[in-house]
Design an enzyme around this catalytic site. Structure first.
Site, short mmCIF file in Angstrom:
data_model
loop_
_atom_site.label_atom_id
_atom_site.label_comp_id
_atom_site.label_asym_id
_atom_site.label_seq_id
_atom_site.Cartn_x
_atom_site.Cartn_y
_atom_site.Cartn_z
CG ASP A 1 -2.02 1.00 1.17
OD1 ASP A 1 -1.72 2.21 1.16
OD2 ASP A 1 -3.19 0.60 1.13
CG HIS B 1 -8.49 -2.16 -2.95
ND1 HIS B 1 -9.51 -1.45 -3.57
CD2 HIS B 1 -8.12 -1.41 -1.89
CE1 HIS B 1 -9.74 -0.33 -2.91
NE2 HIS B 1 -8.92 -0.29 -1.87
#
Length: 129
Positions: free
Chosen positions: A33, A102
């Site tokens: 991320d 996601h």
């Protein structure tokens, strides 16, 4: 494929700044991320463009299970073995910034900062596990 979707482009290796991590399934990709909420914070994303978690149906259960498998595997490959101290989930619309399914994989959950504990709060109005 949606050329405007950053996750579609990442999945097709069209975003050179994003390194893909090893993944045991061809239809999924995994990467870090860009705004980590924990020491380990990965996203597991289907290669095929899928809407957000609100669009999931019963037939998507195998995909979600594989996404979770990938999340656990990437943690273990990165020397994180306490699978009781992880958090995995999806942001519920309208709280997802990218409308491509996601899975957030965060660890150790016990080390989430104050803001991350709010953003990734278990089964809140905005984050579902």
């Amino acid at each position: 494929y949606d050329g405007k979707c950053v996750f579609c482009r990442i999945a097709r290796r069209e975003e050179p700044g994003t390194a893909l991590l090893p993944c045991q399934y061809e239809d999924l990709v995994c990467f870090r991320d860009i705004r980590p909420g924990a020491p380990h914070h990965y996203l597991v994303v289907p290669v095929e463009h899928m809407g957000n978690c609100k669009t999931l149906k019963t037939e998507h259960i195998p995909v979600v299970k594989r996404m979770m498998e990938v999340g656990k595997a990437v943690l273990q490959r990165n020397n994180f073995s306490d699978l009781n101290d992880i958090r995995m989930g999806f942001h519920w619309p309208p709280f997802c910034s990218i409308s491509h399914l996601h899975l957030h994989v965060l660890a150790p959950a016990s080390q989430l900062g104050f803001l991350s504990r709010l953003i990734y709060r278990i089964n809140s109005y905005w984050f579902i596990t």
